[in-house]
Design a protein around this motif. Structure first.
Motif, PDB file in Angstrom:
ATOM      1  N   TYR A  35       0.848  -1.190   0.000  1.00 53.03           N
ATOM      2  CA  TYR A  35       0.000   0.000   0.000  1.00 53.03           C
ATOM      3  C   TYR A  35       0.882   1.237   0.000  1.00 53.03           C
ATOM      4  N   ASN A  36       0.579   2.132  -0.906  1.00 50.70           N
ATOM      5  CA  ASN A  36       1.295   3.405  -0.991  1.00 50.70           C
ATOM      6  C   ASN A  36       0.257   4.524  -0.993  1.00 50.70           C
ATOM      7  N   PRO A  37       0.320   5.449  -0.046  1.00 55.01           N
ATOM      8  CA  PRO A  37      -0.718   6.486   0.028  1.00 55.01           C
ATOM      9  C   PRO A  37      -0.740   7.400  -1.188  1.00 55.01           C
ATOM     10  N   ASN A  38       0.336   7.425  -1.958  1.00 56.11           N
ATOM     11  CA  ASN A  38       0.395   8.293  -3.147  1.00 56.11           C
ATOM     12  C   ASN A  38       0.032   7.559  -4.428  1.00 56.11           C
ATOM     13  N   SER A  39      -0.373   6.302  -4.313  1.00 57.15           N
ATOM     14  CA  SER A  39      -0.686   5.516  -5.495  1.00 57.15           C
ATOM     15  C   SER A  39      -2.182   5.498  -5.761  1.00 57.15           C
ATOM     16  N   MET A  40      -2.539   5.481  -7.048  1.00 56.60           N
ATOM     17  CA  MET A  40      -3.939   5.370  -7.454  1.00 56.60           C
ATOM     18  C   MET A  40      -4.353   3.913  -7.596  1.00 56.60           C
ATOM     19  N   ASP A  41      -3.406   2.978  -7.380  1.00 62.60           N
ATOM     20  CA  ASP A  41      -3.686   1.565  -7.586  1.00 62.60           C
ATOM     21  C   ASP A  41      -4.055   0.831  -6.298  1.00 62.60           C
ATOM     22  N   ASN A  42      -4.129   1.556  -5.189  1.00 65.61           N
ATOM     23  CA  ASN A  42      -4.474   0.900  -3.934  1.00 65.61           C
ATOM     24  C   ASN A  42      -5.908   0.376  -3.953  1.00 65.61           C
ATOM     25  N   LEU A  43      -6.101  -0.752  -3.276  1.00 61.39           N
ATOM     26  CA  LEU A  43      -7.457  -1.223  -3.077  1.00 61.39           C
ATOM     27  C   LEU A  43      -8.158  -0.323  -2.054  1.00 61.39           C
ATOM     28  N   PRO A  44      -9.469  -0.188  -2.136  1.00 61.73           N
ATOM     29  CA  PRO A  44     -10.170   0.695  -1.187  1.00 61.73           C
ATOM     30  C   PRO A  44     -10.319   0.027   0.184  1.00 61.73           C
ATOM     31  N   TYR A  45     -10.002   0.788   1.226  1.00 62.48           N
ATOM     32  CA  TYR A  45     -10.184   0.323   2.606  1.00 62.48           C
ATOM     33  C   TYR A  45     -10.898   1.416   3.389  1.00 62.48           C
ATOM     34  N   ASP A  46     -11.666   1.019   4.381  1.00 62.97           N
ATOM     35  CA  ASP A  46     -12.362   1.994   5.218  1.00 62.97           C
ATOM     36  C   ASP A  46     -11.409   2.674   6.195  1.00 62.97           C
ATOM     37  N   LYS A  47     -10.345   1.970   6.580  1.00 65.36           N
ATOM     38  CA  LYS A  47      -9.387   2.524   7.527  1.00 65.36           C
ATOM     39  C   LYS A  47      -8.023   1.921   7.265  1.00 65.36           C
ATOM     40  N   VAL A  48      -6.975   2.739   7.383  1.00 67.18           N
ATOM     41  CA  VAL A  48      -5.593   2.278   7.182  1.00 67.18           C
ATOM     42  C   VAL A  48      -4.799   2.594   8.445  1.00 67.18           C
ATOM     43  N   ILE A  49      -4.137   1.576   9.010  1.00 63.68           N
ATOM     44  CA  ILE A  49      -3.366   1.744  10.248  1.00 63.68           C
ATOM     45  C   ILE A  49      -1.929   1.311  10.008  1.00 63.68           C
ATOM     46  N   PRO A  50      -0.993   2.260   9.898  1.00 65.15           N
ATOM     47  CA  PRO A  50       0.423   1.892   9.793  1.00 65.15           C
ATOM     48  C   PRO A  50       1.037   1.652  11.173  1.00 65.15           C
ATOM     49  N   ILE A  51       1.854   0.612  11.307  1.00 73.91           N
ATOM     50  CA  ILE A  51       2.490   0.273  12.584  1.00 73.91           C
ATOM     51  C   ILE A  51       3.953   0.711  12.537  1.00 73.91           C
ATOM     52  N   GLU A  52       4.193   2.009  12.598  1.00 68.19           N
ATOM     53  CA  GLU A  52       5.537   2.575  12.646  1.00 68.19           C
ATOM     54  C   GLU A  52       6.450   2.010  11.563  1.00 68.19           C
ATOM     55  N   VAL A  53       5.922   1.951  10.348  1.00 63.10           N
ATOM     56  CA  VAL A  53       6.723   1.479   9.219  1.00 63.10           C
ATOM     57  C   VAL A  53       6.606   2.502   8.094  1.00 63.10           C
ATOM     58  N   PRO A  54       7.628   2.614   7.248  1.00 64.66           N
ATOM     59  CA  PRO A  54       7.546   3.526   6.115  1.00 64.66           C
ATOM     60  C   PRO A  54       6.626   2.963   5.039  1.00 64.66           C
ATOM     61  N   PHE A  55       6.073   3.834   4.231  1.00 71.49           N
ATOM     62  CA  PHE A  55       5.243   3.400   3.118  1.00 71.49           C
ATOM     63  C   PHE A  55       6.157   3.033   1.953  1.00 71.49           C
ATOM     64  N   ASP A  56       6.783   1.876   2.035  1.00 73.63           N
ATOM     65  CA  ASP A  56       7.645   1.414   0.949  1.00 73.63           C
ATOM     66  C   ASP A  56       7.414  -0.079   0.779  1.00 73.63           C
ATOM     67  N   ASP A  57       8.304  -0.724  -0.001  1.00 75.77           N
ATOM     68  CA  ASP A  57       8.123  -2.139  -0.294  1.00 75.77           C
ATOM     69  C   ASP A  57       8.560  -3.036   0.851  1.00 75.77           C
ATOM     70  N   PHE A  58       9.208  -2.465   1.872  1.00 71.72           N
ATOM     71  CA  PHE A  58       9.722  -3.298   2.952  1.00 71.72           C
ATOM     72  C   PHE A  58       8.730  -3.322   4.118  1.00 71.72           C
ATOM     73  N   ASN A  59       7.528  -3.766   3.824  1.00 73.67           N
ATOM     74  CA  ASN A  59       6.521  -3.967   4.863  1.00 73.67           C
ATOM     75  C   ASN A  59       5.575  -5.068   4.409  1.00 73.67           C
ATOM     76  N   THR A  60       4.706  -5.477   5.290  1.00 69.22           N
ATOM     77  CA  THR A  60       3.715  -6.510   4.984  1.00 69.22           C
ATOM     78  C   THR A  60       2.336  -5.967   5.336  1.00 69.22           C
ATOM     79  N   CYS A  61       1.399  -6.149   4.441  1.00 71.87           N
ATOM     80  CA  CYS A  61       0.049  -5.634   4.636  1.00 71.87           C
ATOM     81  C   CYS A  61      -0.959  -6.772   4.772  1.00 71.87           C
ATOM     82  N   PHE A  62      -1.893  -6.598   5.694  1.00 69.15           N
ATOM     83  CA  PHE A  62      -3.017  -7.529   5.779  1.00 69.15           C
ATOM     84  C   PHE A  62      -4.251  -6.746   6.198  1.00 69.15           C
ATOM     85  N   SER A  63      -5.399  -7.286   5.852  1.00 68.26           N
ATOM     86  CA  SER A  63      -6.652  -6.592   6.140  1.00 68.26           C
ATOM     87  C   SER A  63      -7.494  -7.405   7.109  1.00 68.26           C
TER      88      SER A  63
END
Length: 239
Positions: A19-47
């Protein structure tokens, strides 16, 4: 995908793309919670897909890279318990937010959480923890090496009825009770360093330095200090 039931809520956990907050390709979510990680490729996302009375809400968790989505979430009396690398978190399902977060400050990464009564046992790369339902660290324990096995049929980490059985990477064996006390220990006298001596196919006898290393077994062991001693010795020999 994993599913949980909390009161009238049905919760499913899904692995998600980056997930990248500046991207138009993100899937829609009602809420996004980052856990002290940068918005880059070195993270793991789950919903978390949270359903109640026919209505569905999606919450995206952006977590540190070193987690397993299949095992990092467990049920909790107030919602969900999460192990997100070095953080343990409490997710309030009704508020749909993380209401508490504690940094375990482990050496290395964490592997997986397990339920024990009302508490949680955490298998870390170098530390074993018992954490209360209020996310208080009751105890931690570290051995001579990482809690992984180089060889041998038994698992490196196994929870039994009255004890936790452990092997470290150099095949030393430990047994702890659930209060963090060492019940039994068997040191492997012939510890093979997997990085050297393979061609000779010889076991290398390990010096009896367990007395020195015992100082570091109560959770205050510092691998960086051991490394500094190692390199200091090398440098003095090269003078």
């Amino acid at each position: 995908m994993r599913t949980f039931k909390y009161k009238d809520y049905d919760i499913t956990v899904h692995t998600e793309p980056k997930y990248n907050p500046n991207s138009m390709d993100n899937l829609p979510y009602d809420k996004v919670i980052p856990i002290e990680v940068p918005f880059d490729d070195f993270n793991t996302c789950f919903s978390l897909n949270i359903e109640k009375d026919g209505e569905s809400t999606s919450v995206l968790i952006i977590a540190p890279h070193y987690i397993s989505v299949e095992s990092c979430v467990l049920p909790h009396e107030k919602g969900l318990f999460m192990l997100l690398d070095n953080f343990v978190c409490l997710f309030d399902v009704e508020a749909m937010e993380i209401v508490k977060k504690v940094d375990l400050e482990p050496y290395g990464t964490t592997e997986r959480p397990y339920i024990y009564g009302e508490d949680y046992i955490i298998h870390g790369e170098m530390n074993i923890y018992r954490v209360s339902k209020n996310l208080e660290i009751k105890w931690q324990y570290s051995g001579r090496d990482i809690w992984e096995r180089y060889h041998g049929p038994e698992p490196a980490f196994e929870m039994k009825k009255d004890r936790i059985c452990l092997y470290d990477f150099m095949d030393n064996y430990y047994e702890l009770d659930y209060d963090g006390n060492l019940l039994f220990e068997k040191e492997n006298p012939y510890q093979v360093n997997p990085y050297i001596g393979k061609e000779a196919n010889n076991e290398q006898k390990r010096p009896d330095d367990s007395k020195k290393l015992r100082e570091y077994r109560n959770g205050t062991r510092n691998p960086l200090r051991l490394l500094s001693r190692f390199f200091k010795g090398r440098n003095s020999r090269n003078l």
